[in-house]
Scaffold this active site. Structure first.
Site, short mmCIF file in Angstrom:
data_model
loop_
_atom_site.label_atom_id
_atom_site.label_comp_id
_atom_site.label_asym_id
_atom_site.label_seq_id
_atom_site.Cartn_x
_atom_site.Cartn_y
_atom_site.Cartn_z
N ASN A 7 0.86 -1.19 0.00
CA ASN A 7 0.00 0.00 0.00
C ASN A 7 0.90 1.25 0.00
OD1 ASN A 7 -1.42 2.27 1.09
ND2 ASN A 7 -3.05 0.91 1.72
N HIS A 10 0.98 6.28 1.71
CA HIS A 10 1.76 7.26 2.48
C HIS A 10 2.92 7.87 1.70
CE1 HIS A 10 -0.92 6.86 5.68
NE2 HIS A 10 -0.75 5.55 5.75
N ARG A 18 4.03 18.76 1.13
CA ARG A 18 4.60 19.94 0.47
C ARG A 18 3.72 20.45 -0.67
NH1 ARG A 18 9.99 21.38 1.83
NH2 ARG A 18 9.88 21.09 4.06
N HIS A 43 -5.71 3.53 -1.57
CA HIS A 43 -7.04 3.80 -1.00
C HIS A 43 -7.44 5.21 -1.41
CE1 HIS A 43 -9.66 3.89 2.94
NE2 HIS A 43 -10.34 4.18 1.85
N ARG A 45 -9.55 7.76 -0.66
CA ARG A 45 -10.49 8.14 0.41
C ARG A 45 -11.41 9.24 -0.08
NH1 ARG A 45 -8.81 6.04 5.71
NH2 ARG A 45 -10.61 7.17 6.49
N ARG A 49 -7.26 12.52 1.20
CA ARG A 49 -6.18 13.03 2.05
C ARG A 49 -4.80 12.57 1.60
NH1 ARG A 49 -7.36 9.69 7.54
NH2 ARG A 49 -9.40 10.58 7.22
N GLU A 70 -8.73 0.36 -3.02
CA GLU A 70 -9.62 0.32 -1.86
C GLU A 70 -10.57 1.50 -1.94
OE1 GLU A 70 -6.39 -1.49 1.35
OE2 GLU A 70 -7.22 0.51 1.62
N THR A 100 -6.99 6.12 10.36
CA THR A 100 -6.85 5.02 9.40
C THR A 100 -8.10 4.15 9.51
OG1 THR A 100 -5.44 3.17 8.72
CG2 THR A 100 -5.50 3.64 11.07
N THR A 101 -8.21 3.15 8.63
CA THR A 101 -9.43 2.33 8.61
C THR A 101 -9.53 1.54 9.92
OG1 THR A 101 -8.90 2.08 6.29
CG2 THR A 101 -10.78 0.83 7.10
N GLU A 151 -10.53 -9.73 3.13
CA GLU A 151 -9.28 -9.34 3.79
C GLU A 151 -9.58 -9.21 5.28
OE1 GLU A 151 -6.93 -6.30 1.95
OE2 GLU A 151 -6.04 -5.72 3.85
N HIS A 192 -3.42 -4.71 7.71
CA HIS A 192 -3.58 -3.55 8.58
C HIS A 192 -2.65 -3.61 9.78
CE1 HIS A 192 -5.12 0.04 10.42
NE2 HIS A 192 -5.70 0.29 9.27
N GLY A 193 -1.79 -2.61 9.86
CA GLY A 193 -0.89 -2.48 11.01
C GLY A 193 0.24 -3.49 11.04
N HIS A 215 1.87 1.20 5.78
CA HIS A 215 2.56 2.18 6.62
C HIS A 215 3.94 1.70 7.07
CE1 HIS A 215 3.40 4.50 10.31
NE2 HIS A 215 2.86 5.49 9.62
N1 PXP Z 1 -5.69 -3.26 4.16
C1 PXP Z 1 -6.70 -2.35 4.19
C2 PXP Z 1 -8.04 -2.80 3.75
C3 PXP Z 1 -6.47 -1.03 4.59
O1 PXP Z 1 -7.49 -0.14 4.62
C4 PXP Z 1 -5.16 -0.63 4.93
C5 PXP Z 1 -4.88 0.78 5.32
O2 PXP Z 1 -5.25 1.66 4.33
C6 PXP Z 1 -4.15 -1.61 4.86
C7 PXP Z 1 -4.44 -2.91 4.50
C8 PXP Z 1 -2.72 -1.27 5.17
O3 PXP Z 1 -2.58 -0.95 6.50
P1 PXP Z 1 -1.18 -0.41 7.02
O4 PXP Z 1 -0.91 0.86 6.30
O5 PXP Z 1 -1.41 -0.23 8.49
O6 PXP Z 1 -0.17 -1.47 6.70
#
Ligand code: PXP
Length: 239
Positions: A7, A10, A18, A43, A45, A49, A70, A100-101, A151, A192-193, A215
């Site tokens: 992903n 970021h 900037r 994603h 959004r 953002r 996403e 975040t989600t 997922e 996620h995370g 991230h």
């Molecule tokens: N999977 C989904 C569905 C998400 O919404 C996100 C965050 O946008 C991630 C994975 C990735 O999460 P992370 O950035 O915490 O690794």
């Protein structure tokens, strides 16, 4: 072999700090694929953002980049997806104020809408996924909604592991949900995370076919570079 989706939201966060052009998410998308990622996740959004519509257009246009988009589960976002034709779409819940989600989709509440969106995406040959909390009820509902993939939200597990708390109960939920999903014929993803430690722990669940990590990979690359970080995550995913 588990697949890795990176992903790159970021990268856009950094660029937007900037209000400029650097670092470019399209270049990041190309680079992570060159370095061994199996797909790129972005994603879009509703508040734009990080990733914006132009980023999506440019990345989706490059057919060498397998793209997982996403989006929130609504008609406006569906139309954007159908216009840009990503390879995969993952429906996620979205709250404007969240950092975040925060959790998985509320499938029960949004059953009809999600079913319609899945059907439309599948008719357009886009692989579908639902971002859900790891529980058996949501896995069964996902089957009813006819999605190709789910997922499983690993955010809670990741937090417990990071703060050295007991995580066996949460890990068992992920194990049981992935097993049921697999038995029902759904392809299982997780994300996620996640970081190195979570990746290693979740790599043991053979039912999971794909990790989506953002991230941590982007943040850790500041110190070690995308090349090393992606290689290490891939190694840990399949150890
Ligand atoms: N999977 C989904 C569905 C998400 O919404 C996100 C965050 O946008 C991630 C994975 C990735 O999460 P992370 O950035 O915490 O690794």
């Amino acid at each position: 072999m588990k697949r890795l989706g990176v992903n790159i939201d970021h990268v856009a966060t950094l660029r937007n700090a900037r209000k400029s052009f650097h670092p470019d998410p399209l270049l990041a998308a190309k680079r992570v694929i060159q370095l061994g990622a199996n797909s790129v996740t972005i994603h879009l959004r509703e508040d734009r953002r990080h990733i914006n519509d132009k980023d999506l257009q440019k990345i989706a246009k490059d057919k060498k980049i397998p793209l997982n988009l996403e989006i929130a589960a609504n008609i406006k976002m569906l139309k954007i997806a159908l216009k840009n034709k990503p390879n995969f779409v993952c429906l996620v819940p979205e709250k404007r104020e969240e950092v975040t989600t925060e959790g998985g989709l509320n499938l029960k509440k949004n059953k009809i809408k999600i079913k319609q969106i899945i059907s439309k995406l599948k008719k357009n040959k886009i692989r579908t996924s639902l971002f859900i909390n790891p529980n058996l009820q949501d896995v069964r509902l996902s089957k009813e909604l006819n999605t190709d993939c789910i997922e499983l939200h690993t955010g809670k597990l990741s937090e417990l592991i990071k703060f050295n708390k007991k995580f066996t109960k949460e890990l068992n939920k992920i194990k049981k949900s992935s097993k049921l999903g697999y038995q029902l014929g759904i392809e299982i993803h997780a994300g996620h995370g996640m970081d190195y430690k979570t990746t290693k722990i979740l790599s043991k669940i053979n039912y999971i076919k794909e990790f989506n990590i953002g991230h941590f990979i982007i943040g850790e690359s500041v110190f070690n570079g995308l090349n090393k970080v992606i290689k290490k995550i891939k190694k840990l995913s399949n150890n």
